[in-house]
Design a protein around this motif. Structure first.
Motif, PDB file in Angstrom:
ATOM      1  N   GLY A  78       0.768  -1.239   0.000  1.00 48.41           N
ATOM      2  CA  GLY A  78       0.000   0.000   0.000  1.00 48.41           C
ATOM      3  C   GLY A  78       0.797   1.284   0.000  1.00 48.41           C
ATOM      4  N   GLY A  79       2.098   1.199  -0.030  1.00 53.11           N
ATOM      5  CA  GLY A  79       2.896   2.410  -0.116  1.00 53.11           C
ATOM      6  C   GLY A  79       3.370   2.966   1.214  1.00 53.11           C
ATOM      7  N   GLN A  80       3.065   2.299   2.290  1.00 55.50           N
ATOM      8  CA  GLN A  80       3.532   2.752   3.604  1.00 55.50           C
ATOM      9  C   GLN A  80       5.039   2.553   3.687  1.00 55.50           C
ATOM     10  N   HIS A  81       5.750   3.594   4.114  1.00 49.12           N
ATOM     11  CA  HIS A  81       7.208   3.516   4.247  1.00 49.12           C
ATOM     12  C   HIS A  81       7.569   3.470   5.720  1.00 49.12           C
ATOM     13  N   TYR A  82       8.417   2.522   6.074  1.00 50.02           N
ATOM     14  CA  TYR A  82       8.850   2.341   7.453  1.00 50.02           C
ATOM     15  C   TYR A  82      10.338   2.633   7.559  1.00 50.02           C
ATOM     16  N   SER A  83      10.750   3.120   8.723  1.00 54.02           N
ATOM     17  CA  SER A  83      12.169   3.410   8.933  1.00 54.02           C
ATOM     18  C   SER A  83      12.981   2.142   9.142  1.00 54.02           C
ATOM     19  N   ASN A  84      12.282   1.043   9.446  1.00 52.10           N
ATOM     20  CA  ASN A  84      12.940  -0.242   9.650  1.00 52.10           C
ATOM     21  C   ASN A  84      12.111  -1.298   8.922  1.00 52.10           C
ATOM     22  N   ALA A  85      12.767  -2.155   8.184  1.00 49.17           N
ATOM     23  CA  ALA A  85      12.064  -3.176   7.398  1.00 49.17           C
ATOM     24  C   ALA A  85      11.305  -4.180   8.266  1.00 49.17           C
ATOM     25  N   ALA A  86      11.653  -4.284   9.530  1.00 47.64           N
ATOM     26  CA  ALA A  86      10.984  -5.238  10.422  1.00 47.64           C
ATOM     27  C   ALA A  86       9.668  -4.697  10.979  1.00 47.64           C
ATOM     28  N   PHE A  87       9.449  -3.389  10.901  1.00 48.32           N
ATOM     29  CA  PHE A  87       8.268  -2.791  11.519  1.00 48.32           C
ATOM     30  C   PHE A  87       6.937  -3.325  10.985  1.00 48.32           C
ATOM     31  N   PRO A  88       6.788  -3.521   9.680  1.00 52.33           N
ATOM     32  CA  PRO A  88       5.490  -4.052   9.232  1.00 52.33           C
ATOM     33  C   PRO A  88       5.204  -5.447   9.799  1.00 52.33           C
ATOM     34  N   TYR A  89       6.241  -6.228   9.994  1.00 53.89           N
ATOM     35  CA  TYR A  89       6.070  -7.581  10.541  1.00 53.89           C
ATOM     36  C   TYR A  89       5.752  -7.527  12.034  1.00 53.89           C
ATOM     37  N   TYR A  90       6.378  -6.575  12.703  1.00 52.81           N
ATOM     38  CA  TYR A  90       6.051  -6.367  14.115  1.00 52.81           C
ATOM     39  C   TYR A  90       4.579  -5.945  14.229  1.00 52.81           C
ATOM     40  N   ASN A  91       4.173  -4.968  13.406  1.00 55.48           N
ATOM     41  CA  ASN A  91       2.783  -4.505  13.432  1.00 55.48           C
ATOM     42  C   ASN A  91       1.808  -5.642  13.130  1.00 55.48           C
ATOM     43  N   ALA A  92       2.155  -6.466  12.170  1.00 58.73           N
ATOM     44  CA  ALA A  92       1.304  -7.612  11.839  1.00 58.73           C
ATOM     45  C   ALA A  92       1.200  -8.576  13.022  1.00 58.73           C
ATOM     46  N   SER A  93       2.295  -8.756  13.743  1.00 61.87           N
ATOM     47  CA  SER A  93       2.282  -9.630  14.922  1.00 61.87           C
ATOM     48  C   SER A  93       1.370  -9.070  16.007  1.00 61.87           C
ATOM     49  N   VAL A  94       1.442  -7.765  16.221  1.00 63.33           N
ATOM     50  CA  VAL A  94       0.580  -7.127  17.223  1.00 63.33           C
ATOM     51  C   VAL A  94      -0.882  -7.265  16.820  1.00 63.33           C
ATOM     52  N   ARG A  95      -1.171  -7.045  15.551  1.00 61.47           N
ATOM     53  CA  ARG A  95      -2.546  -7.199  15.068  1.00 61.47           C
ATOM     54  C   ARG A  95      -3.022  -8.636  15.212  1.00 61.47           C
ATOM     55  N   LEU A  96      -2.156  -9.575  14.902  1.00 60.71           N
ATOM     56  CA  LEU A  96      -2.522 -10.980  15.050  1.00 60.71           C
ATOM     57  C   LEU A  96      -2.865 -11.294  16.505  1.00 60.71           C
ATOM     58  N   ILE A  97      -2.054 -10.810  17.429  1.00 57.74           N
ATOM     59  CA  ILE A  97      -2.334 -11.054  18.851  1.00 57.74           C
ATOM     60  C   ILE A  97      -3.686 -10.450  19.234  1.00 57.74           C
ATOM     61  N   PHE A  98      -3.943  -9.255  18.764  1.00 65.70           N
ATOM     62  CA  PHE A  98      -5.240  -8.606  19.009  1.00 65.70           C
ATOM     63  C   PHE A  98      -6.383  -9.463  18.460  1.00 65.70           C
ATOM     64  N   PHE A  99      -6.255  -9.919  17.232  1.00 64.40           N
ATOM     65  CA  PHE A  99      -7.287 -10.760  16.625  1.00 64.40           C
ATOM     66  C   PHE A  99      -7.472 -12.063  17.404  1.00 64.40           C
ATOM     67  N   LEU A 100      -6.374 -12.676  17.819  1.00 60.74           N
ATOM     68  CA  LEU A 100      -6.449 -13.936  18.568  1.00 60.74           C
ATOM     69  C   LEU A 100      -7.139 -13.744  19.913  1.00 60.74           C
ATOM     70  N   ILE A 101      -6.886 -12.618  20.561  1.00 59.04           N
ATOM     71  CA  ILE A 101      -7.564 -12.327  21.828  1.00 59.04           C
ATOM     72  C   ILE A 101      -9.064 -12.199  21.608  1.00 59.04           C
ATOM     73  N   VAL A 102      -9.452 -11.524  20.546  1.00 62.40           N
ATOM     74  CA  VAL A 102     -10.877 -11.380  20.235  1.00 62.40           C
ATOM     75  C   VAL A 102     -11.508 -12.748  19.972  1.00 62.40           C
ATOM     76  N   VAL A 103     -10.822 -13.591  19.226  1.00 61.94           N
ATOM     77  CA  VAL A 103     -11.340 -14.940  18.950  1.00 61.94           C
ATOM     78  C   VAL A 103     -11.519 -15.703  20.261  1.00 61.94           C
ATOM     79  N   PHE A 104     -10.522 -15.645  21.119  1.00 61.04           N
ATOM     80  CA  PHE A 104     -10.599 -16.352  22.400  1.00 61.04           C
ATOM     81  C   PHE A 104     -11.796 -15.856  23.213  1.00 61.04           C
ATOM     82  N   LEU A 105     -11.930 -14.534  23.340  1.00 62.03           N
ATOM     83  CA  LEU A 105     -13.015 -13.972  24.150  1.00 62.03           C
ATOM     84  C   LEU A 105     -14.392 -14.298  23.568  1.00 62.03           C
TER      85      LEU A 105
END
Length: 140
Positions: A69-96
């Motif tokens: 989508g054109g988002q530029h990050y200062s570190n190449a690992a940041f999108p993967y970190y963000n995806a991990s945080v989102r995944l954890i959020f989604f998993l918590i919602v599924v559990f609840l």
């Protein structure tokens, strides 16, 4: 089985639609709440195991949207970190949601058992008519 396929298909189509709209709107708008719609639909109608799968797919879709989508990050690992945080959020919602659904199912079973116990009590002891028992008798 047909119900399961129907809701898996509907959830997948909704997830694809959310991903496409997320891509079109760009990285400045947050779409996390919309990714929860297909996840929640699958958990509530089918079950938590399928919801966990949908959560993983949703996190991957969101990652793909971020990367393409054109988002530029200062570190190449940041999108993967963000995806991990989102995944954890989604998993918590599924559990609840899965827990909430299980609690509601247990409450329904208990209520049915209470009615059956009252019916048995009425039959054995000749207790007075209970309005809940009368309603249950009329429904069955």
């Amino acid at each position: 089985m047909a119900r399961r396929v129907t809701f898996l298909t509907l959830g997948s189509v909704l997830l694809a639609a959310v991903g496409i709209v997320d891509f079109w709107t760009g990285y400045e708008l947050s779409f996390s709440i919309f990714y929860l719609i297909p996840i929640s639909l699958v958990v509530w109608t089918i079950g938590a195991p399928e919801g966990y799968i949908m959560a993983v797919i949703a996190a991957l879709v969101w990652l793909l949207v971020d990367l393409k989508g054109g988002q530029h990050y200062s570190n190449a690992a940041f999108p993967y970190y963000n995806a991990s945080v989102r995944l954890i959020f989604f998993l918590i919602v599924v559990f609840l949601l899965g827990q909430r659904k299980a609690i509601e199912a247990e409450q329904a079973k208990r209520q049915e058992l209470e009615i059956k116990l009252r019916l048995l009590e009425r039959d054995l002891l000749g207790s007075k008519d209970d309005p809940e028992i009368q309603t249950h008798i009329r429904q069955n």
